[in-house]
Scaffold this motif. Sequence first.
Motif, PDB file in Angstrom:
ATOM      1  N   SER A   9      46.306  37.901  38.039  1.00 17.73           N
ATOM      2  CA  SER A   9      45.337  38.395  39.018  1.00 17.73           C
ATOM      3  C   SER A   9      46.060  38.853  40.284  1.00 17.73           C
ATOM      4  CB  SER A   9      44.319  37.304  39.349  1.00 17.73           C
ATOM      5  OG  SER A   9      44.987  36.213  39.954  1.00 17.73           O
ATOM      6  N   HIS A  10      47.323  38.413  40.443  1.00 17.20           N
ATOM      7  CA  HIS A  10      48.131  38.821  41.596  1.00 17.20           C
ATOM      8  C   HIS A  10      49.583  38.843  41.109  1.00 17.20           C
ATOM      9  CE1 HIS A  10      50.386  38.505  45.309  1.00 17.20           C
ATOM     10  NE2 HIS A  10      49.291  38.790  45.986  1.00 17.20           N
ATOM     11  N   PRO A  11      50.344  39.908  41.434  1.00 17.19           N
ATOM     12  CA  PRO A  11      51.715  39.984  40.889  1.00 17.19           C
ATOM     13  C   PRO A  11      52.586  38.809  41.307  1.00 17.19           C
ATOM     14  CG  PRO A  11      51.266  41.764  42.478  1.00 17.19           C
ATOM     15  CD  PRO A  11      49.981  41.073  42.246  1.00 17.19           C
ATOM     16  N   LEU A  15      55.706  36.596  39.425  1.00 14.91           N
ATOM     17  CA  LEU A  15      57.053  36.349  39.968  1.00 14.91           C
ATOM     18  C   LEU A  15      57.374  34.854  39.948  1.00 14.91           C
ATOM     19  CD1 LEU A  15      57.113  38.828  42.980  1.00 14.91           C
ATOM     20  CD2 LEU A  15      58.300  39.027  40.781  1.00 14.91           C
ATOM     21  N   VAL A  16      56.362  34.058  40.315  1.00 16.30           N
ATOM     22  CA  VAL A  16      56.583  32.600  40.306  1.00 16.30           C
ATOM     23  C   VAL A  16      56.886  32.143  38.877  1.00 16.30           C
ATOM     24  CG1 VAL A  16      55.430  30.361  40.591  1.00 16.30           C
ATOM     25  CG2 VAL A  16      55.230  32.096  42.366  1.00 16.30           C
ATOM     26  N   PHE A  17      56.093  32.657  37.903  1.00 11.58           N
ATOM     27  CA  PHE A  17      56.328  32.203  36.540  1.00 11.58           C
ATOM     28  C   PHE A  17      57.689  32.679  36.027  1.00 11.58           C
ATOM     29  CE2 PHE A  17      56.112  31.288  32.156  1.00 11.58           C
ATOM     30  CZ  PHE A  17      55.355  30.136  32.107  1.00 11.58           C
ATOM     31  N   ALA A  18      58.064  33.902  36.430  1.00  9.95           N
ATOM     32  CA  ALA A  18      59.373  34.428  35.987  1.00  9.95           C
ATOM     33  C   ALA A  18      60.487  33.503  36.474  1.00  9.95           C
ATOM     34  CB  ALA A  18      59.576  35.832  36.546  1.00  9.95           C
ATOM     35  N   TYR A  19      60.317  32.989  37.695  1.00 12.23           N
ATOM     36  CA  TYR A  19      61.327  32.076  38.241  1.00 12.23           C
ATOM     37  C   TYR A  19      61.383  30.778  37.410  1.00 12.23           C
ATOM     38  CZ  TYR A  19      63.804  29.029  41.401  1.00 12.23           C
ATOM     39  OH  TYR A  19      64.707  28.141  41.916  1.00 12.23           O
ATOM     40  N   VAL A  20      60.192  30.254  37.069  1.00 13.95           N
ATOM     41  CA  VAL A  20      60.143  29.022  36.263  1.00 13.95           C
ATOM     42  C   VAL A  20      60.778  29.271  34.891  1.00 13.95           C
ATOM     43  CG1 VAL A  20      58.588  27.356  35.166  1.00 13.95           C
ATOM     44  CG2 VAL A  20      58.052  28.244  37.413  1.00 13.95           C
ATOM     45  N   CYS A  31      47.146  31.203  27.923  1.00 10.11           N
ATOM     46  CA  CYS A  31      46.043  31.324  28.889  1.00 10.11           C
ATOM     47  C   CYS A  31      46.607  31.570  30.290  1.00 10.11           C
ATOM     48  CB  CYS A  31      45.198  30.053  28.854  1.00 10.11           C
ATOM     49  SG  CYS A  31      43.823  30.148  29.997  1.00 10.11           S
ATOM     50  N   ILE A  32      46.610  32.815  30.707  1.00 11.71           N
ATOM     51  CA  ILE A  32      47.168  33.151  32.015  1.00 11.71           C
ATOM     52  C   ILE A  32      46.343  32.526  33.154  1.00 11.71           C
ATOM     53  CG2 ILE A  32      47.750  35.098  33.557  1.00 11.71           C
ATOM     54  CD1 ILE A  32      49.632  34.730  31.150  1.00 11.71           C
ATOM     55  N   PRO A  33      44.975  32.573  33.077  1.00 11.62           N
ATOM     56  CA  PRO A  33      44.218  31.943  34.173  1.00 11.62           C
ATOM     57  C   PRO A  33      44.564  30.461  34.339  1.00 11.62           C
ATOM     58  CG  PRO A  33      42.780  33.329  32.860  1.00 11.62           C
ATOM     59  CD  PRO A  33      44.092  33.287  32.132  1.00 11.62           C
ATOM     60  N   ALA A  34      44.794  29.750  33.207  1.00 12.47           N
ATOM     61  CA  ALA A  34      45.133  28.320  33.328  1.00 12.47           C
ATOM     62  C   ALA A  34      46.486  28.173  34.018  1.00 12.47           C
ATOM     63  CB  ALA A  34      45.161  27.660  31.955  1.00 12.47           C
ATOM     64  N   ALA A  35      47.454  29.076  33.690  1.00 12.60           N
ATOM     65  CA  ALA A  35      48.767  29.014  34.345  1.00 12.60           C
ATOM     66  C   ALA A  35      48.598  29.306  35.841  1.00 12.60           C
ATOM     67  CB  ALA A  35      49.719  30.018  33.701  1.00 12.60           C
ATOM     68  N   GLU A  36      47.753  30.285  36.149  1.00 11.64           N
ATOM     69  CA  GLU A  36      47.538  30.621  37.570  1.00 11.64           C
ATOM     70  C   GLU A  36      46.919  29.438  38.313  1.00 11.64           C
ATOM     71  OE1 GLU A  36      45.315  34.205  38.093  1.00 11.64           O
ATOM     72  OE2 GLU A  36      46.979  35.473  37.424  1.00 11.64           O
ATOM     73  N   GLU A  37      45.964  28.770  37.635  1.00 13.59           N
ATOM     74  CA  GLU A  37      45.340  27.610  38.291  1.00 13.59           C
ATOM     75  C   GLU A  37      46.374  26.529  38.558  1.00 13.59           C
ATOM     76  OE1 GLU A  37      41.801  25.992  36.579  1.00 13.59           O
ATOM     77  OE2 GLU A  37      40.812  27.951  36.559  1.00 13.59           O
ATOM     78  N   LEU A  68      55.486  21.820  40.354  1.00 15.59           N
ATOM     79  CA  LEU A  68      54.977  22.975  39.614  1.00 15.59           C
ATOM     80  C   LEU A  68      55.153  22.774  38.105  1.00 15.59           C
ATOM     81  CD1 LEU A  68      53.806  25.780  39.425  1.00 15.59           C
ATOM     82  CD2 LEU A  68      56.054  26.731  39.903  1.00 15.59           C
ATOM     83  N   LEU A  69      56.337  22.265  37.716  1.00 16.65           N
ATOM     84  CA  LEU A  69      56.560  22.025  36.287  1.00 16.65           C
ATOM     85  C   LEU A  69      55.554  21.031  35.729  1.00 16.65           C
ATOM     86  CD1 LEU A  69      60.304  21.748  35.369  1.00 16.65           C
ATOM     87  CD2 LEU A  69      58.672  23.475  34.733  1.00 16.65           C
ATOM     88  N   ASN A  70      55.216  20.043  36.550  1.00 10.72           N
ATOM     89  CA  ASN A  70      54.232  19.056  36.096  1.00 10.72           C
ATOM     90  C   ASN A  70      52.888  19.708  35.811  1.00 10.72           C
ATOM     91  OD1 ASN A  70      55.923  16.936  36.138  1.00 10.72           O
ATOM     92  ND2 ASN A  70      55.273  16.157  38.128  1.00 10.72           N
ATOM     93  N   GLU A  71      52.581  20.761  36.570  1.00  6.40           N
ATOM     94  CA  GLU A  71      51.317  21.464  36.327  1.00  6.40           C
ATOM     95  C   GLU A  71      51.395  22.328  35.076  1.00  6.40           C
ATOM     96  OE1 GLU A  71      48.498  21.171  37.647  1.00  6.40           O
ATOM     97  OE2 GLU A  71      48.897  20.097  39.505  1.00  6.40           O
ATOM     98  N   LEU A  72      52.595  22.843  34.774  1.00  7.54           N
ATOM     99  CA  LEU A  72      52.706  23.812  33.676  1.00  7.54           C
ATOM    100  C   LEU A  72      53.067  23.171  32.338  1.00  7.54           C
ATOM    101  CD1 LEU A  72      54.521  26.707  35.589  1.00  7.54           C
ATOM    102  CD2 LEU A  72      52.099  26.519  35.034  1.00  7.54           C
ATOM    103  N   THR A  73      53.479  21.915  32.346  1.00 13.19           N
ATOM    104  CA  THR A  73      53.758  21.234  31.078  1.00 13.19           C
ATOM    105  C   THR A  73      52.908  19.971  31.035  1.00 13.19           C
ATOM    106  OG1 THR A  73      55.553  19.944  32.035  1.00 13.19           O
ATOM    107  CG2 THR A  73      56.172  22.003  31.009  1.00 13.19           C
ATOM    108  N   ILE A  74      52.765  19.417  29.839  1.00 11.58           N
ATOM    109  CA  ILE A  74      51.949  18.206  29.714  1.00 11.58           C
ATOM    110  C   ILE A  74      52.911  17.055  29.435  1.00 11.58           C
ATOM    111  CG2 ILE A  74      50.103  17.106  28.383  1.00 11.58           C
ATOM    112  CD1 ILE A  74      49.259  20.036  27.623  1.00 11.58           C
ATOM    113  N   GLY A  75      52.982  16.106  30.354  1.00 13.57           N
ATOM    114  CA  GLY A  75      53.966  15.023  30.198  1.00 13.57           C
ATOM    115  C   GLY A  75      53.444  13.897  29.332  1.00 13.57           C
ATOM    116  N   GLU A  76      52.460  14.211  28.486  1.00 12.73           N
ATOM    117  CA  GLU A  76      51.806  13.147  27.714  1.00 12.73           C
ATOM    118  C   GLU A  76      52.802  12.429  26.795  1.00 12.73           C
ATOM    119  OE1 GLU A  76      47.780  13.156  25.971  1.00 12.73           O
ATOM    120  OE2 GLU A  76      48.872  13.822  24.203  1.00 12.73           O
TER     121      GLU A  76
END
Length: 504
Positions: A9-11, A15-20, A31-37, A68-76
Amino acid sequence: MSLEQAPWSHPGYGLVFAYVQQRAGLQLPTCIPAAEEGIARAMARTGLEDLRLYQSLLASDPSVFDALLNELTIGETYFFRTHEHFDFLRHQALPELRRMRGPEHAMRVWSAGCSSGEEPYSLAVLLMEEGYGHRMEVHATDISRAALAHAQQAHYSAWSLRSTGAERMRPFLRQEDKRYVLAPEVRQRVRFQYLNLALDTWPSPESGIGGMDIIFCRNVLIYFTRDTIAAVARRLYESLADGGFLITGPSDPSLSGFAPLEPLLTGWGVAWQRLAPGVRPAPAAPPSFASLPPLPPLPVAPAPVRFPTPPPLPVLPPPVLSPPTAPPPAPVPPRPPDRLEPARQAMERGDWQDAAQLARAQADGPESAEVAIRALANVNPEAAAAACAEAASRFPLAAGLRYLEAVLLLGLGRLAEAERAARQVVYLEPRLAVAHLTLGHVLRRRNDTAGAARAFRSAEELCAALPPDTAVPLSEGERAGSLARVAHDERLRLELMMTTPEER
Ligand SMILES: C[S@@+](CC[C@H](N)C(=O)[O-])C[C@H]1O[C@@H](n2cnc3c(N)ncnc32)[C@H](O)[C@@H]1O
């Protein structure tokens, strides 16, 4: 889909994801919206509102990158997760290593991507049970410093003990209120350290990683890009001593072709071994059929609450006739009998115990686990939620199981867990309307009005995109038109709550 093509929804999010991706090897989620959230939540915690400023903070502050990584991965994770892997160590890997290395050898074990520590502590307990005493070195690494801190503190909730095998931890846990504190004799056997698997800093003497007898790298590769998987597989191979074993998670990608590891076929899947040069692989042993972890005992039902029967399997459309000139069609193989039919019939009769037992007897896949859990939910929702979490961890890509878990947890009022399960379904199946609907209900009960309105909007849009008479997947036969209206009304109610009387 490449990073550039993704519908950000915003470039700045791209860029943030490219860095990760560059730093931790993570692949783009579906799911891009979930990654953005996830990015938005992590950024909100820094107080920044500009994505570019946030990106530079990510590069300079490790704790911001962690969050940020904690948001993008599931540490279950939990103790003795996928008990078949530990059974394999006990019955096959450890005896073979003992024969190869002699009885005095100190086992070198590594939990790569250890999260909050339940995995390496389970490994230490297994080695203690097998008489290794102090002849073990258990290394545990992760990229999340928060997870490592939790692991070192070694305080756990009952949720970490949810697998049947976890009973083996009990002698080493002391209960303090609702927490379980791990005994020092287990804690001191595990050495935790930060390690980013995506970088080529390992194996090396400095990292302490190398010459391993056993590596557990489970449920981590699933997050990586293909290039990262290839590089990590090669380095995992190089980190093993000759004859050493590598265990990956049930839904991790195959390592075949990435490293010269020998696949060993077992009853539960493939284990990997680094053979010594010149050693020929042993002939495959017949797989020992892994036993399904037993579901909790079924209590006698007083007056069961009816939990809906799963929707029937879709009926195949009649075959389209070929034009006369076309070669004769290949004979259609007979449809295999639906092994779950007796369990479904028992559900329809309201005989939940019978249904659970019949489905459990067939429980070698997510679908049969689902039927068993739905039946169990009618007599014991708490037990059903626990069984569902266990099954969902064995079939982590089965969105239906996670969805069922979210619904059960919502019904039990365990809202934080329900939110996590619902978000996981959205992550796995972004186009599943009922997942967004459930997330909306959970968020509304958690007083997250804006989040709930967004979730209902997604559900509404997904249903509106279907022909109104279509049955919505996993909705017990609800039609798209009527579910779109439900989601629409819910959203309007919430949006009204968010506007001031003047704005109205
Ligand atoms: C689902 S947990 C797996 C925990 C445990 N292995 C298990 O199977 O129960 C995934 C873990 O991988 C870690 N992880 C993700 N990317 C990583 C990377 N590049 N290097 C090291 N660990 C990583 C996450 O921080 C998280 O703790």
